[in-house]
Scaffold this active site. Structure first.
Site, mmCIF file in Angstrom:
data_model
loop_
_atom_site.group_PDB
_atom_site.id
_atom_site.type_symbol
_atom_site.label_atom_id
_atom_site.label_comp_id
_atom_site.label_asym_id
_atom_site.label_seq_id
_atom_site.Cartn_x
_atom_site.Cartn_y
_atom_site.Cartn_z
ATOM 1 C CG ASP A 1 -44.626 34.089 -15.291
ATOM 2 O OD1 ASP A 1 -44.423 35.327 -15.275
ATOM 3 O OD2 ASP A 1 -44.433 33.355 -14.309
ATOM 4 C CG HIS B 1 -46.438 35.038 -1.087
ATOM 5 N ND1 HIS B 1 -45.383 34.352 -0.515
ATOM 6 C CD2 HIS B 1 -46.083 35.233 -2.392
ATOM 7 C CE1 HIS B 1 -44.437 34.163 -1.412
ATOM 8 N NE2 HIS B 1 -44.835 34.681 -2.552
ATOM 9 C CG ASP B 2 -45.607 37.828 -5.082
ATOM 10 O OD1 ASP B 2 -44.799 37.652 -4.160
ATOM 11 O OD2 ASP B 2 -45.543 37.223 -6.178
ATOM 12 N N GLY C 1 -48.678 36.039 -21.000
ATOM 13 C CA GLY C 1 -49.769 36.963 -20.689
ATOM 14 C C GLY C 1 -49.588 37.647 -19.354
ATOM 15 C CG ASP C 2 -50.464 41.660 -16.886
ATOM 16 O OD1 ASP C 2 -51.212 41.336 -15.930
ATOM 17 O OD2 ASP C 2 -49.710 42.647 -16.845
ATOM 18 C CG PHE C 3 -51.654 36.795 -13.294
ATOM 19 C CD1 PHE C 3 -51.631 37.924 -12.506
ATOM 20 C CD2 PHE C 3 -50.727 35.774 -13.033
ATOM 21 C CE1 PHE C 3 -50.701 38.069 -11.483
ATOM 22 C CE2 PHE C 3 -49.780 35.911 -12.014
ATOM 23 C CZ PHE C 3 -49.777 37.075 -11.243
ATOM 24 C CE1 TYR D 1 -38.911 38.360 -11.932
ATOM 25 C CE2 TYR D 1 -40.563 38.868 -13.578
ATOM 26 C CZ TYR D 1 -40.082 38.036 -12.578
ATOM 27 O OH TYR D 1 -40.775 36.887 -12.263
ATOM 28 C CD1 TRP E 1 -41.329 25.501 -7.447
ATOM 29 C CD2 TRP E 1 -42.118 24.614 -5.556
ATOM 30 N NE1 TRP E 1 -42.166 26.434 -6.845
ATOM 31 C CE2 TRP E 1 -42.655 25.910 -5.687
ATOM 32 C CE3 TRP E 1 -42.476 23.874 -4.423
ATOM 33 C CZ2 TRP E 1 -43.532 26.475 -4.747
ATOM 34 C CZ3 TRP E 1 -43.329 24.429 -3.483
ATOM 35 C CH2 TRP E 1 -43.849 25.713 -3.654
HETATM 36 N N1 SAM Z 1 -45.363 30.109 -9.008
HETATM 37 C C1 SAM Z 1 -43.915 30.167 -8.998
HETATM 38 C C2 SAM Z 1 -43.336 29.461 -7.807
HETATM 39 O O1 SAM Z 1 -44.017 29.279 -6.803
HETATM 40 O O2 SAM Z 1 -42.157 29.072 -7.879
HETATM 41 C C3 SAM Z 1 -43.391 31.591 -9.058
HETATM 42 C C4 SAM Z 1 -43.857 32.535 -7.997
HETATM 43 S S1 SAM Z 1 -43.184 34.159 -8.182
HETATM 44 C C5 SAM Z 1 -43.206 34.748 -6.571
HETATM 45 C C6 SAM Z 1 -44.456 35.080 -8.968
HETATM 46 C C7 SAM Z 1 -44.613 34.790 -10.445
HETATM 47 O O3 SAM Z 1 -45.720 35.549 -10.957
HETATM 48 C C8 SAM Z 1 -43.413 35.187 -11.265
HETATM 49 O O4 SAM Z 1 -43.057 34.139 -12.133
HETATM 50 C C9 SAM Z 1 -43.882 36.395 -12.055
HETATM 51 O O5 SAM Z 1 -43.215 36.561 -13.290
HETATM 52 C C10 SAM Z 1 -45.353 36.100 -12.212
HETATM 53 N N2 SAM Z 1 -46.151 37.291 -12.442
HETATM 54 C C11 SAM Z 1 -46.112 38.461 -11.773
HETATM 55 N N3 SAM Z 1 -47.005 39.321 -12.254
HETATM 56 C C12 SAM Z 1 -47.630 38.688 -13.259
HETATM 57 C C13 SAM Z 1 -48.670 39.063 -14.152
HETATM 58 N N4 SAM Z 1 -49.225 40.281 -14.086
HETATM 59 N N5 SAM Z 1 -49.090 38.162 -15.069
HETATM 60 C C14 SAM Z 1 -48.532 36.918 -15.136
HETATM 61 N N6 SAM Z 1 -47.543 36.501 -14.306
HETATM 62 C C15 SAM Z 1 -47.103 37.384 -13.388
HETATM 63 C C1 ASE Z 2 -41.883 36.042 -3.666
HETATM 64 C C2 ASE Z 2 -41.208 35.011 -3.032
HETATM 65 C C3 ASE Z 2 -39.939 35.271 -2.556
HETATM 66 C C4 ASE Z 2 -41.347 37.311 -3.825
HETATM 67 C C5 ASE Z 2 -40.074 37.578 -3.350
HETATM 68 C C6 ASE Z 2 -39.363 36.549 -2.727
HETATM 69 C C7 ASE Z 2 -38.990 34.475 -1.864
HETATM 70 C C8 ASE Z 2 -37.897 35.274 -1.634
HETATM 71 N N1 ASE Z 2 -38.120 36.522 -2.167
HETATM 72 O O1 ASE Z 2 -43.130 35.799 -4.112
HETATM 73 C C9 ASE Z 2 -39.100 33.034 -1.476
HETATM 74 C C10 ASE Z 2 -39.420 32.898 -0.005
HETATM 75 N N2 ASE Z 2 -38.337 33.303 0.822
HETATM 76 C C11 ASE Z 2 -38.442 34.384 1.630
HETATM 77 C C12 ASE Z 2 -37.235 34.733 2.432
HETATM 78 O O2 ASE Z 2 -39.451 35.035 1.709
#
Ligand code: SAM
Ligand code: ASE
Length: 346
Positions: free
Chosen positions: A211, A256-257, A236-238, A148, A165
């Site tokens: 989030d 997966h992050d 919040g911050d998880f 971000y 989704w």
């Molecule tokens: N769950 C959603 C989806 O599948 O479309 C979003 C997945 S995205 C990869 C990861 C999400 O985790 C983001 O919306 C991000 O802002 C949130 N996130 C990351 N760190 C966080 C934290 N420490 N506390 C709360 N949310 C967090």
């Molecule tokens: C995340 C998901 C994605 C973090 C970065 C990301 C996606 C793209 N960038 O949690 C969605 C899945 N697509 C790919 C190419 O990985």
């Protein structure tokens, strides 16, 4: 065996070498607005007409449209003295901005962000870490500060998260019968797209998106309409804050992050807050147990290397994390689409 399949003609390798030409053709045609113009016109158009409508060179547009025909993203028919181009059913549904199933934002994020990160894939593999410093000149110390890095980049990421989704969300929320869970928290629920799928599949449940504060503000402002009943927000911050009590926690594309250690930290916290008899739903692209595929999950795992601190995992790896965190009764449901579901109970 046909000559195309034997070693005398390396078709696959030739296709892969130039695979990025295909992606770039798709990106450029979307960015220029080719599919939107053809939709708006309501009739087939010549390259000259598309070029005029979009303010491009005629020669460049003719080559682009012709390549899109080759990719079966457009169809061409012979007019009196020129070729006329139209959308296919698929491009109308997925490549126009206004379609409810539009992939436009996902294509934009791939074109403007992921493509730039993948320039450093070799370095990422060598170093075993993400490439924000090289690709964008930002520190990668805090993952979501890097993802971000500007408000604009955050909105683009949220639009990317949102788009899939509308296509795969229903399969994921109905992979298990979630109707017994009335109070649901979607941890890292982002724009709320999966939460909406969930409330529409389960009319007696409420879903709260948990989030980061600026994500929640943006979700409310840009992604929610007034009639979104039963979807609530919690800033919040998880990792740092306590989690509210709930019947079910959804973690979609969260683990997966992160590394195994951080994933376990989060799951342990979730287990502590979860009501007895409650559960956790993981939504991820699962790798096969022998790592043989699916190709999408294998490639996404490389993308997690380039863009995050995590990886895509096998069902057994998620099961091990869930078990260590205290969860039991673990069930795995593959959907046959990109994202699968795992349900575990406290
Ligand atoms: N769950 C959603 C989806 O599948 O479309 C979003 C997945 S995205 C990869 C990861 C999400 O985790 C983001 O919306 C991000 O802002 C949130 N996130 C990351 N760190 C966080 C934290 N420490 N506390 C709360 N949310 C967090
Ligand atoms: C995340 C998901 C994605 C973090 C970065 C990301 C996606 C793209 N960038 O949690 C969605 C899945 N697509 C790919 C190419 O990985």
């Amino acid at each position: 065996m046909s000559s195309e399949n034997n070693v005398d003609y390396p078709r696959k390798i030739l296709d892969y070498v130039e695979g990025f030409l295909v992606s770039k053709t798709l990106f450029a045609s979307c960015e220029l607005g080719v599919y939107d113009l053809l939709l708006a016109s309501g009739q087939p158009l010549s390259a000259a007409e598309v070029a005029r409508g979009l303010g491009t060179s005629e020669d460049g547009m003719e080559r682009l449209l012709s390549a899109c025909v080759g990719l079966q993203l457009l169809t061409a028919q012979a007019g009196d003295d020129k070729v006329l181009y139209s959308n296919t059913e698929m491009s109308k549904m997925y490549l126009t901005k206004s379609s409810p199933r539009s992939l436009f934002h996902s294509i934009q994020y791939n074109s403007k962000t992921i493509y730039l990160c993948w320039h450093y894939l070799t370095d990422a593999v060598r170093e075993g870490k993400n490439q924000y410093e090289k690709a964008f000149g930002v520190s990668s110390k805090d993952l979501f500060e890097a993802l971000y890095r500007s408000d604009e980049e955050m909105v683009k990421f949220m639009q990317l998260m949102n788009s899939i989704w509308n296509i795969c969300g229903k399969d994921v929320v109905t992979a298990f019968d979630l109707s017994p869970f009335k109070t649901i928290y979607d941890l890292g629920g982002c724009s709320g797209a999966l939460a909406k799928q969930c409330t529409s599949a389960y009319p007696e449940s409420t879903v709260t998106i948990f989030d980061l504060p600026k994500v929640v503000c943006t979700a409310k402002e840009h992604f929610m309409s007034a009639d979104e009943g039963r979807v609530f927000f919690h800033k919040g911050d998880f990792f740092k804050d306590s989690l509210p009590e709930a019947d079910l926690y959804i973690l979609a594309r969260i683990l997966h992050d992160w590394t195994d250690a951080r994933s376990l930290e989060l799951l342990t916290k979730v287990h502590r807050s979860c009501k007895p008899g409650g559960g956790v739903l993981l939504v991820e692209a699962l790798l096969n147990e022998d790592n043989s595929g699916p190709l999408t999950a294998q490639l996404y795992s490389l993308n997690m290397l380039v863009q995050t601190e995590g990886r895509e995992r096998k069902a057994s790896e998620y099961t091990a994390l869930l078990t260590t965190a205290g969860f039991a009764n673990i069930q795995v449901q593959r959907t046959g689409k990109i994202y699968d579901a795992i349900l575990a109970r406290k």
